[in-house]
Every structure is written in structure tokens, then in C-alpha cells.
Design a protein around this motif. Structure first.
Motif, short mmCIF file in Angstrom:
data_model
loop_
_atom_site.label_atom_id
_atom_site.label_comp_id
_atom_site.label_asym_id
_atom_site.label_seq_id
_atom_site.Cartn_x
_atom_site.Cartn_y
_atom_site.Cartn_z
N GLU A 46 0.88 -1.58 -0.30
CA GLU A 46 0.33 -0.34 0.00
C GLU A 46 0.87 0.73 0.12
O GLU A 46 0.38 2.94 -0.26
N LYS A 65 -6.52 5.95 -1.54
CA LYS A 65 -5.10 6.11 -1.82
C LYS A 65 -4.66 7.10 -2.22
O LYS A 65 -3.35 7.60 -1.84
N GLN A 81 -1.34 3.35 -3.45
CA GLN A 81 -2.47 2.18 -3.91
C GLN A 81 -2.92 2.55 -5.84
O GLN A 81 -3.94 1.65 -5.31
N TYR A 82 -2.64 3.65 -6.33
CA TYR A 82 -2.63 4.36 -7.26
C TYR A 82 -2.09 2.85 -8.08
O TYR A 82 -2.51 3.03 -9.53
#
Lengths: 317, 206
Positions: A84, A177, A183-184
Motif C-alpha cells: 500500500e 489512495k 494503491q494508485y
């Protein structure tokens, strides 16, 4: 990379032993002041996670503790798999400052008597914090020894009251995000999901950790709430949990979704069942040169082997 | 600038990854445990592997570079790039044998044979060794046309190293994908060149 040198000039790492950080808070705080001073100069330097605070009234009964040498806090909090925040080992250390671990809400749902949105403190503070010094074996064949602080998951489960339909427990990591820039990129189908069979979840070894080395969890280690299942590979230890569901069917955990031939649901540490691409018979303890033999159930066979009696562990890896 | 001066500069640039690794190793030895990360052996493994792949790709880029930009002198550096690919591949291999498995030959052989992901890298390393040995002027002379045919194995090395890279990585395929795309472009250029060569010959003959 710049901050590496600044850190090392503040307190030479050779001077820090885990025990001394642990028992001599002053030195630890000085290291922290070093960070602050650097930040104050106006460089755009990420703080190593956010600040952690000391946890009080920790029970240290040592029943489940290993006597092995602990891995230093510095290493535990700078060598992480937490996609993440990026896929490199030092990415979480550099990027996790954007996570806001307080206030924190955990959604509880599924086959349970007391569903709802719980504030983290309501979930944790009724219980006494315990320290557990566990081995941590990563599926990538390296390992550490970490003094976690937390409460047995069983205590939380008992309070939430699962119904007879609840056969498994499913966990979800935060999906945001802005807080978790890794997480992008869709390296994993977010959010990260993990799960346990109910008897595994109720085992006294299974810990819901809120801290390590006597302080709240650094962000990069899964603040503010993470799972610790010491007889399983590290990826079962889902971090920054926002949802706990009691479910009837086996949850589909993230790594199994990505590569079902390489990562299973059980993910028990097992020297006899190799990963598709490397042996699991040995591991490197971080800080040691020679590999050491990997132990069945990571050395916790006495506590957990009975959970899997009669099961084919080569098939149910 | 003379050719030998340029060569000195290129040598220096090609040694930079190794020098950087040595420097980080020194910092690590000096107890700055952020150098080389908490797991130096794994770090060295990835670093030397990536360096080897990049020199393979640079080596394969020499011919397209000559043709596209008309820099014929690039050919003077092709052997050097190949030998640096070999150099970093050997560091990668030695790290695997010595630092990672510390001469545990039983495990090492088992790993190489049982795991296709490792086998691909091993095959590439063996071919690299073969090409490195036969890279001297003497061998070029002795082998004649066979030398060119043998050294076409460089394409096979390219194929095996990008495959090895792709399958060894756990989930984040970004870097191995970049290597693979570059390899595909370099091969694609050659295929296009061959295709147009045959097409033109046919037209001339018609």
C-alpha cells in the motif's frame, strides 16, 4: 536517500542495540529529536512513519515468548512488505507518513451478534495489553524476532459474539489512495484481504497487535491495528485493518487471488512445502549471515499442530 | 577525444554499479545498517541481476544504434558491453552460491533443476560464459563464420534473462516489463530489418 545519512549521523546505528532502545528510552527519544531537527530545517524529508507513543500497563508474562535475540526496532520498522506504500522494502518507511492512524474506525459485520462501526479504542481498551515476542517468517524466506504488543484476537471475537454460521473471519485493509499512495498502482486488487478459520482465529497465539517495542505501531508496520499469526507466513498478518467480517465460506485472500499456485489460504510455515520458485526449508534471519533451518509451523507446532491433524498440508498449503 | 579515452570513460561508467555496491558494502561494514537494507544479500542479488540484464540490453542495442544513428564506431564497444553483462551476471551467480546458500550444493543444484524460474537464469549464465570465453580475437579468427553463428546466442540470452526477471518477481512487474519491452523493441527492429531486406531483394530479382 539523503535522510539515511542524517539519521546515521544523529545516532550511529552501531550504538543502538534493541535492548538499549527498549530499556533506555532517552536514547530513543534523542534519535527522535534528530528527526524533528531535520524536518525543521525545511527539507522535504518524510518522517519515519508518524510518531509513536508509549503504551501503558503492558502484561509481560512471557508464556509464549521466544528467547531469541530480537530484531532491532530500526530494522523492524524500515524493512517491510506493505505494498500500500510501495513495493520496495524501504518504501513503507519512506511513504507511510501519509497514513492517519487516529481516529480509526473498524467495521464489524457478517454473522455476528454485535455488528457495527467500532472506534479502535472501544475495541481494544477494555482488554489488557500483552507483549508477545514472536518469530516472524516471511514467505520470501527471511525472518525476524519482534516484540509485539496487542490483545488476543479471541478476546475481541468473544465480545463481538459470532453466530454458529461464522466459520471464518475475514479482514480488510484500508483502501484510501490519499493515505496509501501505493494503491494508485493496482499491484494488488485493493483492498488487501486476509482471513483465518475460526479455530485459528481463536488460538491463544493469534494476536491483534497495536504496538511493538512498547510503543504504538509505526505506520509502516500496519498502524493502528494489525493481525499477527506467528505460525503462518508474514503475508497473513494483514495491516491497518478497517473491517472484520464473520463469514460462512473461506475468504479469498489477496495473494491467493494473485497467484493461487504459489500462495494458499492456510500459508502455514512449512519447511517441507516449497514455494514454486524457492525452497522454504531454510530462511535467513535478518542480521545473520548463514541460513537457518525453517521450523514446522515456525516453531509453534506444539500450540497449533492439532488444528491441522488429518489435513494434507501439501495440498492445503 | 580519442577512442581509447572514450573507452576509459565507458569503462568507468560500466563499473559504477559495482563501485556503488562496494561503497554501500563499506557503509554496511561500518555498521550503517540502512546501507544495503536489512537484508543485504537479497539486495545485492537484485542489484547485480538488474545490472546484468541492462548490460545485455545495451549490448543488443549496439547494432540498432549503429544503423539508426549512423554511429558505426559503436561496434567498438559491443564486446565490452557483453563482458560487463557477464561480469555482473557472475556477481549475481556468486552471490547466489556463496552469500545466499553458502556452498550448500545439494540445495543449490535442487534449486537450479527444480525451479524453471532459476533454470532460465542459469542457462543464460552458461551461454554468457561461453560467449565471454570466445570473445577474444584469437577465437574470432579460429572460429571464422561459426563465431558469428555462436554469438547470435546473445538473442537467446536476452530472451532468457527477461523471462528470468519476469518470473522471479513477486507482484510488481513494472521493472521487468520495462526490460522486456526494451528487449522486444530491439528484436523487433531486427525482424523489421530482415523483413525489408528480403522484400527488397525479391523486388530487385523480379
Amino acid at each position: 536517500m539523503l535522510f539515511k545519512f542524517l539519521i546515521s549521523s544523529d545516532v550511529k546505528s552501531s550504538e543502538i542495540t534493541p535492548e538499549r532502545i527498549y530499556h533506555n528510552r532517552r536514547e530513543f527519544i534523542q534519535a527522535g529529536v534528530g528527526f524533528g531537527a531535520v524536518a525543521a530545517l525545511g527539507f522535504n524529508i518524510p518522517q519515519a512513519g508518524a510518531e509513536t507513543t508509549a503504551l501503558k500497563n503492558i502484561i509481560r508474562d512471557g508464556i509464549y515468548d521466544t528467547e531469541e535475540k530480537m530484531t532491532s526496532l530500526r530494522v523492524v520498522s524500515s524493512y517491510n512488505n506493505f505494498y500500500e506504500f510501495g513495493t520496495e522494502k524501504d518504501d513503507p518507511f519512506r511513504n507511510a507518513h501519509s497514513l492517519r492512524p487516529r481516529p480509526w474506525t473498524v467495521k464489524v459485520d457478517g454473522h455476528v451478534e454485535n455488528p457495527g462501526n467500532y472506534d479502535l479504542d472501544d475495541l481494544i481498551s477494555p482488554h489488557a495489553l500483552q507483549e508477545r515476542i514472536y518469530r516472524m517468517r516471511c514467505v520470501e524466506a527471511w525472518s525476524m524476532v519482534i516484540p509485539w504488543v496487542g490483545i488476543p484476537l479471541a478476546e475481541i471475537i468473544n465480545k463481538l459474539g459470532p453466530t454458529s454460521k461464522a466459520k471464518y473471519i475475514r479482514f480488510e485493509t484500508l483502501y484510501d489512495k490519499k493515505q496509501m499512495p501505493g494503491q494508485y498502482r493496482r499491484v494488488i486488487p485493493w483492498p488487501y484481504v486476509e482471513g483465518l478459520r475460526m479455530d485459528e482465529a481463536m488460538n491463544p497465539l493469534t494476536l491483534m497487535a497495536v504496538g511493538l517495542y512498547g510503543e504504538t505501531l509505526p505506520n509502516q508496520n500496519g498502524a493502528p491495528l494489525r493481525l499477527v499469526v506467528p505460525w503462518k507466513y508474514g503475508f497473513k498478518g494483514i495491516k491497518s485493518i478497517v473491517r472484520i467480517s464473520f463469514v460462512e465460506r473461506m475468504p479469498r485472500n489477496s495473494w491467493k487471488i494473485i497467484a493461487p499456485r504459489e500462495y494458499g489460504f492456510y500459508a502455514n510455515v512449512n519447511p517441507d512445502v516449497d514455494h514454486l520458485r524457492w525452497t522454504q526449508a531454510s530462511e535467513r534471519r535478518i542480521g545473520e549471515f548463514r541460513r537457518r533451518k525453517t521450523l514446522m509451523f515456525n516453531g509453534y507446532a506444539e500450540e497449533v499442530a492439532h488444528l491441522y491433524s488429518g489435513m494434507n498440508l501439501k495440498k492445503n498449503f | 577525444m580519442s577512442l581509447s579515452q572514450v573507452k576509459v570513460i565507458i569503462h568507468f561508467l560500466a563499473m559504477l554499479p559495482a563501485l556503488w555496491l562496494l561503497w554501500q558494502g563499506w557503509l554496511f561494514y561500518d555498521f550503517q545498517d540502512n546501507a544495503l537494507t536489512a537484508n543485504p544479500i537479497k539486495y545485492i542479488h537484485h542489484f547485480t541481476g538488474n545490472s546484468a540484464i541492462r548490460f545485455v540490453l545495451i549490448g543488443l542495442a549496439i547494432t540498432p544504434g549503429r544503423k539508426i544513428f549512423g554511429w558505426n564506431k559503436l561496434i567498438k564497444f559491443r564486446r565490452m558491453m557483453g563482458l560487463y553483462a557477464f561480469f555482473y551476471a557472475m556477481l549475481h551467480f556468486i552471490n547466489f552460491i556463496v552469500l545466499d546458500y553458502f556452498f550448500d550444493w545439494a540445495t543449490i543444484t535442487q534449486e537450479i533443476i527444480k525451479r524453471p524460474a532459476i533454470t532460465t537464469g542459469m542457462i543464460a549464465a552458461v551461454i554468457l560464459l561461453l560467449l565471454a570465453i570466445t570473445s577474444t580475437r584469437g577465437w574470432v579468427r579460429r572460429m571464422g563464420k561459426g563465431w558469428i553463428r555462436l554469438h547470435r546466442l546473445a538473442y537467446v540470452i536476452g530472451l532468457f534473462v527477461v523471462t528470468h526477471n519476469l518470473v522471479m518477481v513477486k507482484a510488481d512487474l513494472l521493472v521487468p516489463m520495462i526490460h522486456t519491452i526494451i528487449f522486444a523493441l530491439l528484436i523487433g527492429y531486427r525482424l523489421a530489418a530482415w523483413a525489408s531486406f528480403f522484400y527488397n531483394r525479391k523486388r530487385k530479382n523480379a
